[in-house]
Every structure is written in C-alpha cells, then in structure tokens.
Design an enzyme around this catalytic site. Structure first.
Site, PDB file in Angstrom:
ATOM      1  N   ALA A 157       0.853  -1.187   0.000  1.00  0.00           N
ATOM      2  CA  ALA A 157       0.000   0.000   0.000  1.00  0.00           C
ATOM      3  C   ALA A 157       0.891   1.240   0.000  1.00  0.00           C
ATOM      4  O   ALA A 157       1.814   1.349   0.810  1.00  0.00           O
ATOM      5  CB  ALA A 157      -0.917   0.004   1.219  1.00  0.00           C
ATOM      6  N   LYS A 158       0.602   2.157  -0.902  1.00  0.00           N
ATOM      7  CA  LYS A 158       1.328   3.432  -0.904  1.00  0.00           C
ATOM      8  C   LYS A 158       0.575   4.363   0.049  1.00  0.00           C
ATOM      9  O   LYS A 158      -0.237   5.196  -0.361  1.00  0.00           O
ATOM     10  CB  LYS A 158       1.398   4.003  -2.324  1.00  0.00           C
ATOM     11  CG  LYS A 158       2.367   5.170  -2.483  1.00  0.00           C
ATOM     12  CD  LYS A 158       2.462   5.566  -3.955  1.00  0.00           C
ATOM     13  CE  LYS A 158       3.331   6.792  -4.154  1.00  0.00           C
ATOM     14  NZ  LYS A 158       4.755   6.554  -3.833  1.00  0.00           N
ATOM     15  N   ALA A 159       0.819   4.129   1.327  1.00  0.00           N
ATOM     16  CA  ALA A 159       0.047   4.785   2.376  1.00  0.00           C
ATOM     17  C   ALA A 159       0.780   6.004   2.937  1.00  0.00           C
ATOM     18  O   ALA A 159       2.012   6.026   3.025  1.00  0.00           O
ATOM     19  CB  ALA A 159      -0.253   3.795   3.503  1.00  0.00           C
ATOM     20  N   TYR A 163       5.332   6.909   5.025  1.00  0.00           N
ATOM     21  CA  TYR A 163       6.410   7.791   4.601  1.00  0.00           C
ATOM     22  C   TYR A 163       7.112   8.498   5.753  1.00  0.00           C
ATOM     23  O   TYR A 163       8.106   9.197   5.522  1.00  0.00           O
ATOM     24  CB  TYR A 163       5.891   8.760   3.529  1.00  0.00           C
ATOM     25  CG  TYR A 163       5.834   8.040   2.192  1.00  0.00           C
ATOM     26  CD1 TYR A 163       6.880   8.144   1.287  1.00  0.00           C
ATOM     27  CD2 TYR A 163       4.791   7.174   1.904  1.00  0.00           C
ATOM     28  CE1 TYR A 163       6.866   7.433   0.100  1.00  0.00           C
ATOM     29  CE2 TYR A 163       4.770   6.448   0.716  1.00  0.00           C
ATOM     30  CZ  TYR A 163       5.811   6.577  -0.180  1.00  0.00           C
ATOM     31  OH  TYR A 163       5.820   5.854  -1.343  1.00  0.00           O
TER      32      TYR A 163
END
Length: 305
Positions: A157-159, A163
């Site tokens: 998941a690019k959550a 980051y």
C-alpha cells in the site's frame, strides 16, 4: 516550493487553489491513514501532453485504499478523467500529479470511520534528485532506518503514514551530506531507497529486490523491467545483499519522481567507474523515449490530455 496553479480537484469539484482546504481535525492529519500516488505528465514528440501509466497508478491507488479499508466513492475511470481534467484546466504541458484519498474530519480515535475524501493536485516539478544527478549520479548511504516488514505496515500500500519511515531515512542522508538513503529490510537485505526502487548491475546482469519482500511495487520499476527485457539483458528479481551494491558495476534508482537516476557512490565507496554506466544510460534513454511517446512498449502507457 510548489508553484501555485489555478485549480485543485477536491471531492468531485475543481476549486480555486486557496479554497482547497481541510479541517484541522481531518483524521489522516492525526493518524496517517491515507493513500496517494505520484504521476507524471510529459510533453510528447508530437506536441501533445500525455500522462504516463495513469491507469496503472489509479489502479494501485485503489489497491492501496482496499488494503487500508478506505472506500472510494468514485470509479477508477472517474478519477482517471479527473486527473486529465486537472491538467487541462491548469494549462500544464508537463507536470506532476498527486491524487490522494484520505479520511476526513468527524469522529476521532483509532477506530473511527469517517468519509473518505479525494483530492488531485498538479504542479510543475523538475528532476527530483537534480538534473545533475540524472547524468552524473548521486551519492547514497545505507540508512540506519530499515523498511517495515511485510506483516507490519502492508508495504504494497502506498500509504501516507508509511512515509514517516522514508522521511527519517531521507533526512538522515541529507544531514550526512548524501543525496539519498537506501533502506534494508528486517532480514538485512537491500529493500528500497526513501522513494525509489533499486537496481544493481554486475557483469551485464541486472538484479532488483523481489515483490514478495518489503518493497513497494513501483510503476516505474515495472516499466524499467519491461525496458530491460526489450534490451535482452538477464534480469533477476531476487534478494540483494548490501555488499553487492558496493561491488556492482552500476546501481540505479527508479521512481516516478526520480525517473531513472544513477548512483555513483554508496557509503563512501565508488560504484563502478564513479559515473553513469552504459546500462543505466540505455535504460534512461529508453525510458524518456517512452514517456515522450517515442518507442512506447505498450500503447496503454500513455493517456493523452
């Protein structure tokens, strides 16, 4: 600084830049549960503008939202068109697009479920790691911060919250005089940089960490794998040791923002000859040809504005 544009797409409506605001109690601001994409639009050879692999990015946005239990009330086709319209209305020939789905305000607490809001912002953005970096290569270090395990933060998941890990690695690298940090996975193998996938070249053979590990499944990574295949090079998706980077002929990083960037030094060790190698240069050339509409491996890669 991000240059201000005229309109931002917010919850189905194009609104003036200064009106695209959220409440201070927006859930994602406090807890980090949101998903996003980074997409580029390029001016092509024939003068038209095209968004590169837009539908693949939007599909991954929905995959990320599904992993994070964030329902999106728009269809994928509606968000594809919303991205294109955001570029059109702002009269941008080349730009970076940032669709983001996030939990809005209402209830607070970790178990709260508020409506999912969606925004799309477009702005002009040059080479993420610098134009000199694209040609001469960058300096990197192995970060003291490792990438989270596959059962910790769901790395596919690019959550938004993921980051924090990347920011810590990036800031550590910059504070030490480097351009980028490379994170290892919990088992000690090379994972990815703070915002890029990593490729290593040795004796004409290319390797990159496999999808089953803690890496994000990069769209640019997938594009580069297709390009390498067209170059008839031997490519392996396998575990890569830290020391393999030190003795590599070439190392390069790929991502939507970074595009294809060579690495000339890691942990004060010169990589190869200390500048962009021949494989990296060929991949760069074919990648930039593709995004600009020349020798595109797949017609579906370009959505014209």
């Amino acid at each position: 600084m991000v240059d201000k544009v005229e309109k931002i797409w917010l919850d189905g409506e194009l609104v003036p830049w200064d009106r695209a605001q959220v409440h201070i109690l927006t859930h994602t601001l406090h807890y980090g549960l949101g998903v996003f994409e980074g997409i580029r639009c390029y001016r092509t050879e024939d003068g038209r503008s095209a968004v590169f692999r837009l539908r693949d990015h939007i599909r991954r946005l929905y995959d990320s939202a599904h992993i994070c239990l964030l329902p999106i009330r728009y269809t994928q086709d509606e968000l594809v068109e919303a991205c294109l319209e955001t570029v059109r209305v702002n009269k941008l020939e080349e730009c970076y697009l940032r669709p983001i789905a996030f939990m809005g305000d209402g209830a607070m607490g970790l178990g709260s479920i508020n409506p999912t809001r969606v925004a799309i912002v477009a702005w002009e953005w040059g080479a993420y790691l610098g134009s000199d970096g694209l040609e001469k290569g960058i300096r990197a270090r192995i970060s003291s911060f490792q990438r989270a395990g596959v059962n910790s933060l769901m790395p596919k998941a690019k959550a938004v919250g993921h980051y924090v890990n990347s920011i810590l690695a990036k800031r550590e690298a910059l504070a030490g005089g480097y351009d980028e940090g490379i994170m290892l996975d919990p088992q000690g193998y090379v994972c990815e940089a703070s915002g890029e996938n990593v490729f290593v070249v040795r004796d004409g053979k290319v390797a990159t960490p496999p999808l089953g590990t803690s890496i994000l499944g990069g769209i640019t990574r997938n594009s580069v794998l297709a390009i390498l295949s067209s170059m008839n090079l031997e490519v392996a998706e396998r575990l890569v040791g830290r020391d393999e980077l030190y003795v590599a002929d070439e190392v390069f990083m790929v991502g939507t923002a970074a595009e294809v960037t060579p690495v000339r030094e890691i942990d004060n060790r010169t990589i190869g000859r200390g500048f962009r190698g021949p494989v990296t240069e060929q991949v760069q050339q074919r990648y930039f040809d593709a995004v600009r509409g020349k020798n595109v491996p797949h017609e579906t890669w370009l959505d014209f504005v």
